[in-house]
Design an enzyme around this catalytic site. Structure first.
Site, short mmCIF file in Angstrom:
data_model
loop_
_atom_site.label_atom_id
_atom_site.label_comp_id
_atom_site.label_asym_id
_atom_site.label_seq_id
_atom_site.Cartn_x
_atom_site.Cartn_y
_atom_site.Cartn_z
N THR A 17 -4.56 -24.39 -18.03
CA THR A 17 -5.94 -23.49 -17.83
C THR A 17 -5.90 -23.03 -16.06
OG1 THR A 17 -6.62 -26.19 -17.20
CG2 THR A 17 -7.54 -24.23 -19.26
N GLY A 18 -4.25 -23.72 -15.09
CA GLY A 18 -4.66 -23.33 -13.59
C GLY A 18 -3.57 -22.24 -13.56
N GLN A 19 -3.31 -22.18 -12.10
CA GLN A 19 -2.76 -20.93 -11.54
C GLN A 19 -1.15 -20.81 -12.22
OE1 GLN A 19 -1.45 -19.89 -7.38
NE2 GLN A 19 -0.33 -21.12 -8.00
N THR A 139 8.10 -31.05 -6.88
CA THR A 139 7.05 -30.12 -5.48
C THR A 139 8.25 -30.59 -4.28
OG1 THR A 139 5.42 -30.23 -4.56
CG2 THR A 139 5.77 -32.22 -6.04
N GLU A 141 6.54 -31.34 -1.99
CA GLU A 141 5.56 -32.13 -1.20
C GLU A 141 6.42 -33.60 -1.26
OE1 GLU A 141 2.86 -33.19 0.42
OE2 GLU A 141 3.14 -30.94 0.85
N TYR A 164 0.15 -38.13 -4.66
CA TYR A 164 0.57 -36.73 -4.86
C TYR A 164 2.06 -37.40 -4.54
CZ TYR A 164 1.33 -32.01 -6.24
OH TYR A 164 2.03 -30.73 -6.72
N LYS A 168 5.09 -37.81 -7.99
CA LYS A 168 5.72 -36.82 -8.41
C LYS A 168 7.27 -37.07 -7.57
CE LYS A 168 3.17 -32.69 -9.82
NZ LYS A 168 3.54 -31.78 -10.98
N ARG A 199 -5.35 -18.74 -7.62
CA ARG A 199 -4.94 -20.42 -7.10
C ARG A 199 -6.28 -20.79 -6.61
NH1 ARG A 199 -1.98 -24.48 -5.53
NH2 ARG A 199 -0.76 -24.18 -3.85
P1 NAP Z 1 -3.86 -25.91 -11.07
O1 NAP Z 1 -4.41 -24.71 -10.85
O2 NAP Z 1 -4.27 -27.53 -9.95
O3 NAP Z 1 -3.81 -26.90 -12.29
C1 NAP Z 1 -3.40 -27.62 -12.63
C2 NAP Z 1 -3.35 -28.17 -13.82
O4 NAP Z 1 -3.31 -29.40 -14.17
C3 NAP Z 1 -4.66 -27.37 -14.53
O5 NAP Z 1 -4.95 -26.62 -16.32
C4 NAP Z 1 -5.78 -29.24 -15.15
O6 NAP Z 1 -6.52 -28.88 -15.83
C5 NAP Z 1 -4.57 -29.50 -15.71
N1 NAP Z 1 -5.19 -31.01 -15.52
C6 NAP Z 1 -5.51 -31.62 -14.77
N2 NAP Z 1 -5.22 -33.06 -15.09
C7 NAP Z 1 -5.41 -33.28 -16.37
C8 NAP Z 1 -5.02 -34.35 -16.95
N3 NAP Z 1 -5.86 -35.17 -16.63
N4 NAP Z 1 -5.07 -33.70 -18.14
C9 NAP Z 1 -4.26 -32.76 -18.45
N5 NAP Z 1 -4.12 -31.74 -17.62
C10 NAP Z 1 -4.48 -31.60 -16.83
O7 NAP Z 1 -2.73 -25.75 -10.40
P2 NAP Z 1 -1.18 -24.95 -10.41
O8 NAP Z 1 -0.92 -24.65 -9.14
O9 NAP Z 1 -0.96 -24.76 -11.88
O10 NAP Z 1 0.50 -25.82 -10.24
C11 NAP Z 1 1.03 -26.41 -11.51
C12 NAP Z 1 1.46 -27.81 -11.30
O11 NAP Z 1 2.88 -27.33 -10.36
C13 NAP Z 1 1.16 -28.50 -11.05
O12 NAP Z 1 1.84 -29.87 -11.62
C14 NAP Z 1 0.89 -28.98 -9.45
O13 NAP Z 1 1.63 -30.14 -9.57
C15 NAP Z 1 3.06 -28.29 -9.42
N6 NAP Z 1 3.07 -27.74 -8.30
C16 NAP Z 1 2.09 -26.76 -8.17
C17 NAP Z 1 2.98 -25.57 -6.35
C18 NAP Z 1 2.08 -24.85 -5.79
O14 NAP Z 1 1.98 -24.69 -4.75
N7 NAP Z 1 0.96 -24.59 -6.93
C19 NAP Z 1 3.69 -26.12 -5.85
C20 NAP Z 1 4.58 -27.05 -6.36
C21 NAP Z 1 4.34 -27.93 -7.60
P3 NAP Z 1 -8.39 -28.28 -15.70
O15 NAP Z 1 -8.32 -26.67 -15.50
O16 NAP Z 1 -9.28 -28.48 -15.81
O17 NAP Z 1 -7.96 -28.98 -13.95
O1 F7E Z 2 -2.75 -27.18 2.78
C1 F7E Z 2 -3.55 -27.58 5.45
C2 F7E Z 2 -3.35 -29.22 5.19
O2 F7E Z 2 -4.22 -27.96 0.57
C3 F7E Z 2 -1.70 -26.71 2.78
C4 F7E Z 2 -0.75 -28.24 -3.84
O3 F7E Z 2 -0.22 -27.23 -4.50
O4 F7E Z 2 1.67 -27.11 -2.79
C5 F7E Z 2 -0.56 -27.68 -2.23
O5 F7E Z 2 -0.11 -28.29 -1.87
C6 F7E Z 2 -1.70 -27.17 4.54
C7 F7E Z 2 -1.67 -28.10 4.81
O6 F7E Z 2 -1.43 -26.94 -0.09
C8 F7E Z 2 -7.05 -27.28 5.03
O7 F7E Z 2 -3.52 -29.69 5.75
C9 F7E Z 2 -6.00 -27.25 6.74
O8 F7E Z 2 -1.16 -28.98 5.53
O9 F7E Z 2 -2.77 -25.83 0.56
P1 F7E Z 2 -2.51 -26.80 0.69
P2 F7E Z 2 -0.20 -28.63 -0.02
O10 F7E Z 2 -1.10 -29.96 0.22
O11 F7E Z 2 0.33 -27.92 0.50
C10 F7E Z 2 2.52 -28.22 -3.11
C11 F7E Z 2 3.74 -27.98 -2.53
C12 F7E Z 2 1.78 -29.46 -4.40
O12 F7E Z 2 2.69 -29.69 -4.88
C13 F7E Z 2 -0.06 -29.46 -4.37
O13 F7E Z 2 0.03 -29.15 -5.42
O14 F7E Z 2 -2.87 -26.43 5.05
N1 F7E Z 2 -5.31 -27.45 5.77
N2 F7E Z 2 -6.66 -27.15 6.71
C14 F7E Z 2 -6.19 -26.90 4.79
N3 F7E Z 2 -5.15 -27.67 3.37
C15 F7E Z 2 -6.11 -27.83 2.43
N4 F7E Z 2 -6.43 -27.73 1.88
N5 F7E Z 2 -8.09 -27.16 2.90
C16 F7E Z 2 -8.66 -26.58 4.13
O15 F7E Z 2 -9.63 -26.94 4.93
#
Ligand code: NAP
Ligand code: F7E
Length: 347
Positions: A17-19, A139, A141, A164, A168, A199
């Site tokens: 259900t996520g992005q 990730t 991170e 987080y 990971k 997103r």
């Molecule tokens: P997202 O939009 O936040 O989606 C997260 C998904 O995980 C949603 O479907 C959510 O369900 C589900 N989820 C949360 N808690 C759960 C639980 N307890 N049991 C089962 N499902 C659960 O994240 P995304 O951006 O698509 O990212 C996908 C994966 O890649 C994640 O593991 C994230 O940590 C990792 N990642 C993301 C990025 C990025 O920049 N987007 C980069 C590196 C790694 P609900 O819809 O119910 O909330």
């Molecule tokens: O923050 C700064 C914040 O929450 C990016 C996840 O998908 O990518 C994501 O994690 C930057 C940070 O992403 C706000 O401090 C400023 O430096 O969009 P973000 P993230 O933390 O990089 C990694 C790769 C993942 O794996 C994660 O799942 O932006 N920032 N002001 C802010 N961030 C948020 N969220 N909100 C603010 O108001």
């Protein structure tokens, strides 16, 4: 080298259900897969992306199946995986918000680390019956912040800066261990930030594009942010799910960094977004300590050379194009919201 025939394969996704769940499901359905997704129960519907996908791909909708489950319920998860008998498992489910992980560290650990372990255990048991391949959503991170270690590659040491990131790292190491100890075909995709119109609205890019569009349409007055100096390597989610799939089509399992190799600050993102509507971001943006993190990852920039050479993968969407796609989408949303308000006000 690709080594598989993709037709009539079955994939199981957590996090459907996520992005990324949206983009990966779309890609897998386009490639002829049967797709099974794990959906967690919530009090409000959490399937808007998947519902949209069903509308977009009506002809393939009969190959998409959803099941209730949760990463914190390992037994239920294993039961589901043994029932579905997938050829490929993509573990995308996570508590994915870095700032929120400081408020919910135990929960984040259970979902992101123990949950990944449950997926690996399920795959180990399933492998006694049939071959299975697993993708783990790792990730950037995990790299966190070691001064001078940029750009980050598969060889860069981990130094996570959040619950987080720590969870990971544990999931990453479990994945490597299952590959080595149990001869499982498991891959870590170390993906840098990737964004899209799908997103989540509390990540900084989407927060900015939604706010800029709503301010342009007179629906919002200000945008409250945290650290605007942080730099990220932002790519397009649609490009990145292609890399996930490619990893599971190789002859050997391995770990790959997926990134653009460019880094931009939050401030640059703001400038492009607001400028494109003829607005000055400084006039509308406030900073609030609640959006700062107890520890920040100041800069991320990835080196995806290995993915380019071994998977033949490279990003197709530039940073400017990404911002434009997100802005166009969110401007449409804002315009519809405004028309809705105007209609409601008519006598
Ligand atoms: P997202 O939009 O936040 O989606 C997260 C998904 O995980 C949603 O479907 C959510 O369900 C589900 N989820 C949360 N808690 C759960 C639980 N307890 N049991 C089962 N499902 C659960 O994240 P995304 O951006 O698509 O990212 C996908 C994966 O890649 C994640 O593991 C994230 O940590 C990792 N990642 C993301 C990025 C990025 O920049 N987007 C980069 C590196 C790694 P609900 O819809 O119910 O909330
Ligand atoms: O923050 C700064 C914040 O929450 C990016 C996840 O998908 O990518 C994501 O994690 C930057 C940070 O992403 C706000 O401090 C400023 O430096 O969009 P973000 P993230 O933390 O990089 C990694 C790769 C993942 O794996 C994660 O799942 O932006 N920032 N002001 C802010 N961030 C948020 N969220 N909100 C603010 O108001």
């Amino acid at each position: 080298m690709l080594c598989s025939n993709t037709s009539s394969k079955t994939a199981l996704l957590t996090g459907i259900t996520g992005q990324d769940g949206y983009y990966l499901t779309r890609l897998l359905l386009q490639r002829g897969y049967n797709v099974h997704g794990i959906v967690r129960r919530s009090s409000a519907m959490n399937r808007h992306r998947i519902d949209h996908l069903r509308e977009q791909m009506q002809a393939a909708a009969n190959r998409l199946h959803l099941h209730y489950g949760d990463l914190t319920d390992g037994i239920g998860l294993m039961e589901k995986i043994l029932e579905v008998q997938p050829d490929e498992i993509y573990n995308l489910g996570a508590q994915s918000h870095v700032r929120v992980s400081f408020d919910t560290p135990h929960y984040t650990e259970q979902v992101n680390s123990a949950g990944a372990l449950s997926v690996l255990e399920s795959a180990r048991v399933l492998q006694k019956q049939k071959p299975v391949r697993v993708y783990q959503a790792s990730t950037s991170e995990m790299f966190g912040g070691i001064p001078g270690s940029s750009p980050q590659s598969e060889l860069t040491p981990f130094h996570p800066q959040s619950p987080y990131g720590c969870a990971k790292v544990a999931a990453f190491q479990h994945t490597v261990n299952y590959r080595e100890a149990h001869d499982l075909f498991v891959c870590n995709g170390i993906l840098f930030n990737h964004e899209s119109p799908y997103r989540g609205e509390t990540f900084v890019t989407r927060k900015i594009t939604l706010a800029a569009a709503r301010i342009k349409e007179g629906l919002q007055d200000e945008l409250v942010l945290g650290n605007v100096d942080a730099k990220r390597d932002w790519g397009f989610a649609g490009d990145y799910v292609e890399a996930m799939w490619l990893m599971l089509q190789q002859e050997q399992p391995d770990d790959f960094v997926i990134a653009t190799g460019e880094t931009h600050s939050v401030q640059e993102f703001l400038e492009i977004a607001f400028n494109s509507f003829g607005l000055d971001w400084r006039e509308y943006t406030q900073q609030n300590p609640k959006h700062f993190r107890p520890a920040e990852v100041e800069i991320l920039c990835g080196d995806a050379t290995k993915a380019r050479e071994k998977l033949g993968w490279e990003p197709k969407t530039s940073f400017e194009e990404l911002v434009r796609i997100m802005l166009e989408h969110d401007h449409e949303l804002a315009k519809r919201e405004k028309w809705g308000e105007e209609l409601a006000e008519r006598p």
